[in-house]
Write a protein that holds these residues in place. Sequence first.
Motif, PDB file in Angstrom:
ATOM      1  N   GLU A  93     -20.523   8.835  17.222  1.00 46.93           N
ATOM      2  CA  GLU A  93     -19.089   9.029  16.951  1.00 46.93           C
ATOM      3  C   GLU A  93     -18.326   7.713  17.109  1.00 46.93           C
ATOM      4  O   GLU A  93     -17.511   7.342  16.278  1.00 46.93           O
ATOM      5  CB  GLU A  93     -18.500  10.083  17.901  1.00 46.93           C
ATOM      6  N   ALA A 109     -19.089   5.249  14.299  1.00 45.72           N
ATOM      7  CA  ALA A 109     -18.376   5.566  13.067  1.00 45.72           C
ATOM      8  C   ALA A 109     -16.901   5.166  13.169  1.00 45.72           C
ATOM      9  O   ALA A 109     -16.283   4.774  12.180  1.00 45.72           O
ATOM     10  CB  ALA A 109     -18.511   7.059  12.761  1.00 45.72           C
ATOM     11  N   GLU A 157     -15.629   4.974   2.796  1.00 41.71           N
ATOM     12  CA  GLU A 157     -15.708   6.319   3.376  1.00 41.71           C
ATOM     13  C   GLU A 157     -17.165   6.787   3.497  1.00 41.71           C
ATOM     14  O   GLU A 157     -17.575   7.340   4.512  1.00 41.71           O
ATOM     15  CB  GLU A 157     -14.910   7.255   2.462  1.00 41.71           C
ATOM     16  N   TYR A 158     -17.924   6.525   2.418  1.00 40.93           N
ATOM     17  CA  TYR A 158     -19.334   6.922   2.408  1.00 40.93           C
ATOM     18  C   TYR A 158     -20.102   6.153   3.479  1.00 40.93           C
ATOM     19  O   TYR A 158     -20.925   6.708   4.196  1.00 40.93           O
ATOM     20  CB  TYR A 158     -19.921   6.644   1.026  1.00 40.93           C
ATOM     21  N   ARG A 159     -19.803   4.856   3.599  1.00 43.18           N
ATOM     22  CA  ARG A 159     -20.495   4.044   4.608  1.00 43.18           C
ATOM     23  C   ARG A 159     -20.213   4.561   6.029  1.00 43.18           C
ATOM     24  O   ARG A 159     -21.097   4.624   6.867  1.00 43.18           O
ATOM     25  CB  ARG A 159     -20.040   2.582   4.529  1.00 43.18           C
ATOM     26  N   ARG A 160     -18.959   4.939   6.277  1.00 48.14           N
ATOM     27  CA  ARG A 160     -18.608   5.402   7.617  1.00 48.14           C
ATOM     28  C   ARG A 160     -19.373   6.697   7.948  1.00 48.14           C
ATOM     29  O   ARG A 160     -19.873   6.873   9.046  1.00 48.14           O
ATOM     30  CB  ARG A 160     -17.089   5.627   7.718  1.00 48.14           C
ATOM     31  N   GLU A 161     -19.472   7.554   6.951  1.00 45.09           N
ATOM     32  CA  GLU A 161     -20.215   8.794   7.156  1.00 45.09           C
ATOM     33  C   GLU A 161     -21.706   8.490   7.391  1.00 45.09           C
ATOM     34  O   GLU A 161     -22.349   9.112   8.235  1.00 45.09           O
ATOM     35  CB  GLU A 161     -20.011   9.710   5.934  1.00 45.09           C
ATOM     36  N   ARG A 191     -22.298   7.436  10.942  1.00 38.09           N
ATOM     37  CA  ARG A 191     -22.334   8.578  11.864  1.00 38.09           C
ATOM     38  C   ARG A 191     -23.733   9.234  11.836  1.00 38.09           C
ATOM     39  O   ARG A 191     -24.351   9.447  12.867  1.00 38.09           O
ATOM     40  CB  ARG A 191     -21.266   9.603  11.445  1.00 38.09           C
ATOM     41  N   VAL A 192     -24.219   9.470  10.613  1.00 41.86           N
ATOM     42  CA  VAL A 192     -25.496  10.185  10.471  1.00 41.86           C
ATOM     43  C   VAL A 192     -26.680   9.314  10.925  1.00 41.86           C
ATOM     44  O   VAL A 192     -27.526   9.753  11.703  1.00 41.86           O
ATOM     45  CB  VAL A 192     -25.692  10.632   8.998  1.00 41.86           C
TER      46      VAL A 192
END
Lengths: 146, 258
Positions: free
Chosen positions: B222, B225, B239-243, B246-247
Amino acid sequence: MKRRLNMTVNGHAVALEVAPHRTLLEVLREDLGLTGVREGCSTGDCGACTVLLNGKAVVSCLTLAPDAEGASVTTIEGLAKDGKLDAMQEAFIAKGAIQCGFCTPGMILAAKSADVLEGNLCRCTGYAKIQEAIRHAGSRGGSPHA
Amino acid sequence: MRPFEYEEPRSIEEAVSLLGAPGKNRLLAGGTDLLVRLKRREWPVDRVINLKRIETLRGIEERGDWVTVGALTTIEELERSEVVAKRWPLLREAAMEMASPQVRAMATAGGNLCNASPAADLAPPLLCLDAQMIAVGPRGERTIAIRSFFAGPGRTALAPDEILTGIRIPSAPARGCFIKFCTRRAMDLAVVSVACAVVSKETRLALGAVAPTPIRVAASAEEAAMRCAPIDDVRATAEYRRELVRVLAGRALAKAAS
């Protein structure tokens, strides 16, 4: 200022005078006429210019000519012995692993040096027959590890 | 490429003095980045200083509490090193996933770090391992903690007349892993990369390609991210990179804990 460049190319000693900003690719093609070394992307991504430098596959487009000083260089022209093709070349023919042929010299040299074929692009079709040819050469003792 | 003057120093001292000479001087290590820049005329150059003939810049050496990786050690040598394999799987994985065999045979550890790409594959593992960068200049040698080495895209803490001669890694072994997310399986730059290491019970996390430099972050998916600062580019949106952070950070932490 030109520099002396001594290297062994396909088993023959060569002595040249080259400007240091030229690449090994340029010297092999333009000074020695070895046009089996292909210029694809010229940025190290496509592998068409692969040669063996002291037995190891490298991209000649990103190798500065002076770095070949004292080295042994093998291009696709150096694989056949006494008019007989190398086992990897034979395997590519046997398995139909060639379309336009542009990427083929780099593919064959990379396959002879490395465990995996990651750095060579074919833009004709795909890689199934190429992989088949390499496996075929391996199974016949032609060994991907020359 | 445009013509340039060319030098092959035989010692670090000679290389330092050539680098300090007037004009636009560039160091050549593996050449896999430099030659591309010169061909594209992105970097003006008067003189290329080839470091390959300096033997002391090569090789991986264990001494006391440190393992020193010479700046001119190739990525292939890192990938095949037993010292690396038995201590730091995350560093070995980062080396193995880089570029292609042809490029790994040429590209160097020092080159990968000094080009200071936010996506430099060796950076996240070395950030986790608290590596120290050894720099030599006219005023002698100094070490720079890797956390303060990267100054921005393409920029480092090295002075213009300093040369990175090696990377010192504390010799303690670390469990952990390196996860590189790409859009193809080989020959690709990271969209996001994550390294995780457990060094004597301390869990560490570092990220690549999601900020102006590779970064160390708190060992929490968390927080990672939240802390990253990705941009939109040709490879992915911010946005995709931040997600992805997280994963992938979650996966890396779970894997390192198992």
